[in-house]
Scaffold this active site. Structure first.
Site, PDB file in Angstrom:
ATOM      1  N   ARG A  52       0.822  -1.216   0.000  1.00 12.93           N
ATOM      2  CA  ARG A  52       0.000   0.000   0.000  1.00 12.93           C
ATOM      3  C   ARG A  52       0.856   1.266   0.000  1.00 12.93           C
ATOM      4  O   ARG A  52       0.555   2.230  -0.701  1.00 12.93           O
ATOM      5  CB  ARG A  52      -0.958  -0.020   1.191  1.00 12.93           C
ATOM      6  N   ASN A  82      -6.084  -3.192   1.408  1.00 11.66           N
ATOM      7  CA  ASN A  82      -5.989  -4.643   1.460  1.00 11.66           C
ATOM      8  C   ASN A  82      -7.395  -5.240   1.461  1.00 11.66           C
ATOM      9  O   ASN A  82      -8.315  -4.703   2.085  1.00 11.66           O
ATOM     10  CB  ASN A  82      -5.259  -5.103   2.723  1.00 11.66           C
TER      11      ASN A  82
END
Length: 532
Positions: free
Chosen positions: A425, A443
């Site tokens: 990320r 996620n």
């Protein structure tokens, strides 16, 4: 402005050169693959062998006929084919299809626009310029209903077979046609001829069936083939055209493009006929023939097959019926032109549409519309390239201001593999900020999802980098699809799922974002990485 290649002896004009430059510059923005020119010139021996195989097959099919009219032996044709295809960026079949073995035809080679130029990039680039909303020309059922709404003549649906059920709107009382909703090239179309009350004969097999049998057959087939089937009334040809049109609904493929003032302009047309007088379809890929149409007068020229696998000759008469085609004037031609223009007005904001219009005793009727008409059938029959006429000029006009970075688009990415606990990320946020993209990343259990908005070239670059990701990641697949999400400025990292979101980090180019001009039906591919 003309480009001249002395070695091969062809000219190319400004419009064709521009459109090919759009293709080369923007191929990855809309198609995500290796272009045909890269395929041919690649140092990869596998790719070069594939080209050689296709070239050898084309030469084997056609060398005898070409040698009989030019004196060039098989080896000469093979060498000339490879040289000219490499120079102009064409496929081996085009050497024969467009008669580049003749000096007068070879001089025009640079202005020919190939299917991969147009369908691969140019048509998609036109769609990127258009608003997302607009009437569909690809869904045959919705297309017919839209035609009815605008009082345009078109065969209306009788029934629709899908998901194991045939829903009948109007029970057929005469001959009718059944065609797959996603069918192309005239494939799997059947004609059923009315015999008596509720009894029909299938034209291809001469089986006699009840309507209930036919409806049940296509209901079952809709599940087996995962396809929907549309039932429509049969359209019959004008009596003056029966000697050359036969039993199938012969259609005039006429292409209209919005001109410099935004008005639909008919730019090129061919008249398509079945290869057999009892045939069901007129499509060239199903053995049909076609002749060029003078766009102003409706006068037909020499008739020919597509020239891909069969006969390369041009004829004055229809090969099956012997009726004269060359010089015949299509009846009601002014009405055909007017109908194509009126239909395009009803389907704006599409910039280019290919119409299939059947000329009947009661007037012209639109059978279908095509948002990406094939260039091969037009250039083959006219024996001249689309790039040198109004077709090329108007496409050049519409794309002349296409930015080098592409248009603003919004896309969703799904990244699978070993992508958890590796900093994916943070990597996505940093990469997006570097490329000037807005959006978010989060996620989703065992995979990562992103939503990106920005110039198409930057979105493509992110997609390519995502296959590598951060240092510890092992990416298996990356899937990209179109998104209609309203993405605010900045790029944020979301918590897992749909929980609260932290404050967005501003994106350097967020202020430059404009309206979404994404291609209505485009999506990127899925690439699979083998393990082991």
């Amino acid at each position: 402005m003309l480009y001249y290649c002395a070695r091969i002896g062809f000219l190319s004009g400004i419009h064709a050169d521009f459109l090919k430059s759009v293709y080369k510059a923007h191929y990855k923005l809309v198609s995500f693959g290796r272009s045909p020119s890269e395929f041919r010139t690649s140092a990869n021996p596998v790719r070069r062998r594939k080209f050689a195989t296709y070239a050898d097959l084309s030469v084997e099919r056609h060398h005898a006929y070409v040698q009989s009219i030019t004196g060039k032996d098989k080896a000469t044709q093979r060498a000339e084919l490879e040289e000219i295809c490499r120079e102009v960026g064409a496929l081996p079949k085009h050497y024969y299809m467009f008669e580049w073995y003749l000096p007068e035809q070879r001089r025009q080679a640079g202005d020919y626009l190939q299917r991969f130029h147009l369908k691969g990039v140019v048509y998609r680039a036109l769609a990127l310029k258009s608003p997302k909303a607009g009437p569909t020309v690809t869904n045959k059922h919705s297309f017919a209903l839209h035609m009815k709404t605008h009082d345009l003549p078109s065969p209306q649906p009788l029934a629709l077979a899908s998901e194991g059920e045939t829903r009948t709107e109007n029970r057929p009382v005469g001959d009718f046609i059944v065609k797959p909703m996603s069918g192309k090239g005239g494939r799997a179309i059947e004609r059923f001829e009315h015999l008596s009350e509720g009894r029909f004969r299938r034209a291809t097999t001469e089986d006699v069936l009840s309507y209930e049998d036919i409806a049940a057959h296509y209901a079952a087939l809709s599940i087996k083939e995962n396809e929907a089937y549309l039932f429509q009334p049969r359209v019959t040809n004008h009596r003056a055209l029966l000697p050359i049109a036969g039993a199938a609904a012969a259609t005039c493929r006429i292409v209209t493009i919005l001109d410099e003032q935004g008005r639909p302009e008919p730019v090129v047309a061919v008249y398509r006929m079945p290869g057999s007088m009892t045939g069901v379809v007129d499509n060239s890929h199903q053995g049909g023939v076609a002749a060029p149409v003078d766009i102003t007068t409706g006068r037909l020229g020499l008739v020919s097959y597509l020239g891909q696998t069969g006969d390369l000759r041009f004829f004055r008469q229809h090969p099956a019926s012997g009726a004269v085609v060359d010089g015949r004037v299509l009846p009601l031609w002014s009405q055909v032109r007017d109908l194509a223009i009126r239909a395009h007005e009803a389907f704006k904001p599409w910039m280019l549409i290919g119409w299939d219009i059947c000329i009947t005793d009661d007037g012209p009727v639109i059978i279908e519309g095509n948002s990406a008409p094939c260039s091969d059938i037009l250039q083959r029959r006219h024996r001249k390239p689309l790039g040198s006429g109004r077709f090329g000029a108007l496409l050049h006009h519409h794309l002349k201001d296409m930015p080098s970075e592409g248009y603003e688009i919004t896309r969703s990415l799904t990244i699978r593999g070993h992508v958890q606990g590796v900093g994916f990320r943070n990597w996505a946020r940093n990469t997006a900020q570097e490329l000037g993209l807005s959006g978010w990343v989060r996620n989703e259990g065992d995979y990562v999802t992103c939503c990106l908005r920005g110039p198409s070239r930057a979105v493509v670059e992110f997609y390519e980098r995502a296959w590598t990701g951060p240092e510890r990641a092992k990416v298996a697949t990356v899937r990209m699809t179109r998104s209609d999400e309203d993405v605010p400025g900045g790029f944020r990292i979301d918590l897992c799922g749909h929980h609260a979101q932290p404050r967005a980090v501003p994106s350097p180019r967020a202020s430059q974002s404009g309206p979404d001009r994404s291609l209505p039906s485009w999506q990127g591919p899925v690439r699979q990485v083998r393990s082991g």
